[in-house]
Scaffold this motif. Sequence first.
Motif, mmCIF file in Angstrom:
data_model
loop_
_atom_site.group_PDB
_atom_site.id
_atom_site.type_symbol
_atom_site.label_atom_id
_atom_site.label_comp_id
_atom_site.label_asym_id
_atom_site.label_seq_id
_atom_site.Cartn_x
_atom_site.Cartn_y
_atom_site.Cartn_z
ATOM 1 N N ARG A 64 10.748 4.902 5.523
ATOM 2 C CA ARG A 64 9.488 5.199 4.952
ATOM 3 C C ARG A 64 8.472 4.437 5.798
ATOM 4 O O ARG A 64 8.442 3.437 6.196
ATOM 5 N N TYR A 65 7.356 5.337 6.232
ATOM 6 C CA TYR A 65 6.339 4.560 6.957
ATOM 7 C C TYR A 65 5.095 4.987 5.960
ATOM 8 O O TYR A 65 4.627 6.245 5.821
ATOM 9 N N ASN A 66 4.318 4.161 5.480
ATOM 10 C CA ASN A 66 3.041 4.082 4.974
ATOM 11 C C ASN A 66 1.964 3.458 5.947
ATOM 12 O O ASN A 66 2.066 2.748 6.407
ATOM 13 N N PHE A 67 0.684 4.230 5.856
ATOM 14 C CA PHE A 67 -0.587 3.731 6.451
ATOM 15 C C PHE A 67 -1.558 3.803 5.520
ATOM 16 O O PHE A 67 -2.006 5.044 5.227
ATOM 17 N N ILE A 68 -2.150 2.808 5.281
ATOM 18 C CA ILE A 68 -3.443 2.971 4.308
ATOM 19 C C ILE A 68 -4.582 2.174 5.001
ATOM 20 O O ILE A 68 -4.660 1.229 5.660
ATOM 21 N N THR A 69 -5.854 2.934 4.826
ATOM 22 C CA THR A 69 -7.033 2.787 5.420
ATOM 23 C C THR A 69 -8.049 2.546 4.198
ATOM 24 O O THR A 69 -8.245 3.431 3.484
ATOM 25 N N GLU A 70 -9.225 1.634 4.293
ATOM 26 C CA GLU A 70 -10.038 1.269 3.472
ATOM 27 C C GLU A 70 -11.284 2.430 4.160
ATOM 28 O O GLU A 70 -11.645 1.964 5.321
ATOM 29 N N LEU A 71 -11.768 3.241 3.350
ATOM 30 C CA LEU A 71 -12.662 4.121 3.840
ATOM 31 C C LEU A 71 -14.012 3.800 4.460
ATOM 32 O O LEU A 71 -14.718 4.169 5.196
ATOM 33 N N GLU A 72 -14.481 2.676 3.831
ATOM 34 C CA GLU A 72 -15.779 1.883 3.923
ATOM 35 C C GLU A 72 -15.730 1.300 5.355
ATOM 36 O O GLU A 72 -16.778 1.149 6.133
ATOM 37 N N ASP A 73 -14.585 0.936 5.699
ATOM 38 C CA ASP A 73 -14.185 -0.142 6.726
ATOM 39 C C ASP A 73 -12.893 0.295 7.414
ATOM 40 O O ASP A 73 -11.983 -0.279 7.185
ATOM 41 N N TRP A 74 -13.295 1.059 8.400
ATOM 42 C CA TRP A 74 -11.834 1.639 9.139
ATOM 43 C C TRP A 74 -11.140 0.363 9.878
ATOM 44 O O TRP A 74 -9.851 0.498 10.406
ATOM 45 N N ASP A 75 -11.602 -0.828 9.841
ATOM 46 C CA ASP A 75 -11.060 -1.674 10.684
ATOM 47 C C ASP A 75 -10.138 -2.421 9.798
ATOM 48 O O ASP A 75 -9.299 -3.500 9.944
ATOM 49 N N ASN A 76 -10.281 -2.271 8.661
ATOM 50 C CA ASN A 76 -9.515 -2.868 7.462
ATOM 51 C C ASN A 76 -8.385 -2.016 6.879
ATOM 52 O O ASN A 76 -8.674 -1.054 6.226
ATOM 53 N N ASN A 77 -7.328 -2.095 7.600
ATOM 54 C CA ASN A 77 -6.186 -0.947 7.390
ATOM 55 C C ASN A 77 -4.934 -2.011 7.567
ATOM 56 O O ASN A 77 -4.740 -3.094 8.136
ATOM 57 N N TYR A 78 -3.852 -1.458 7.162
ATOM 58 C CA TYR A 78 -2.551 -2.022 7.340
ATOM 59 C C TYR A 78 -1.442 -0.781 7.128
ATOM 60 O O TYR A 78 -1.644 0.329 6.554
ATOM 61 N N SER A 79 -0.288 -1.054 7.702
ATOM 62 C CA SER A 79 1.027 -0.225 7.629
ATOM 63 C C SER A 79 2.069 -0.776 6.989
ATOM 64 O O SER A 79 2.079 -2.066 7.017
ATOM 65 N N GLN A 80 3.035 -0.113 6.371
ATOM 66 C CA GLN A 80 4.402 -0.614 6.080
ATOM 67 C C GLN A 80 5.633 0.271 6.606
ATOM 68 O O GLN A 80 5.334 1.579 6.671
ATOM 69 N N PHE A 81 6.553 -0.415 6.912
ATOM 70 C CA PHE A 81 7.580 0.307 7.416
ATOM 71 C C PHE A 81 8.835 -0.310 6.687
ATOM 72 O O PHE A 81 9.040 -1.215 6.229
ATOM 73 N N GLN A 82 9.511 0.838 6.124
ATOM 74 C CA GLN A 82 10.757 0.458 5.035
ATOM 75 C C GLN A 82 12.040 1.219 5.549
ATOM 76 O O GLN A 82 11.923 2.379 6.070
ATOM 77 N N PHE A 83 13.041 0.564 5.493
ATOM 78 C CA PHE A 83 14.588 1.223 5.901
ATOM 79 C C PHE A 83 15.470 0.564 4.864
ATOM 80 O O PHE A 83 15.268 -0.500 4.645
ATOM 81 N N GLY A 84 16.036 1.461 4.225
ATOM 82 C CA GLY A 84 16.887 1.196 2.976
ATOM 83 C C GLY A 84 17.890 2.065 2.426
ATOM 84 O O GLY A 84 17.925 3.234 3.145
ATOM 85 N N TYR A 85 18.710 1.543 1.538
ATOM 86 C CA TYR A 85 19.488 2.610 1.173
ATOM 87 C C TYR A 85 19.138 2.615 -0.666
ATOM 88 O O TYR A 85 19.103 1.542 -1.330
#
Length: 57
Positions: free
Chosen positions: A24-45
């Motif tokens: 699973r890959y998530n990408f989250i961005t704050e709309l007022e400040d496009w420089d304030n973002n982060y992503s998550q990568f998950q691998f599991g069972y």
Amino acid sequence: MHWFNASQLEFYVNTSAIGKLFIRYNFITELEDWDNNYSQFQFGYSFYLLKQNGKIK
């Protein structure tokens, strides 16, 4: 108030009737400040604690 945009990509493979392997890959961005973002990568069972919840009919 802060507004966020979230995108998700998910891939999984059923390895048995009660479990699956996932990526699973998530990408989250704050709309007022496009420089304030982060992503998550998950691998599991993932599996059901109670077998009857995962039975394929």
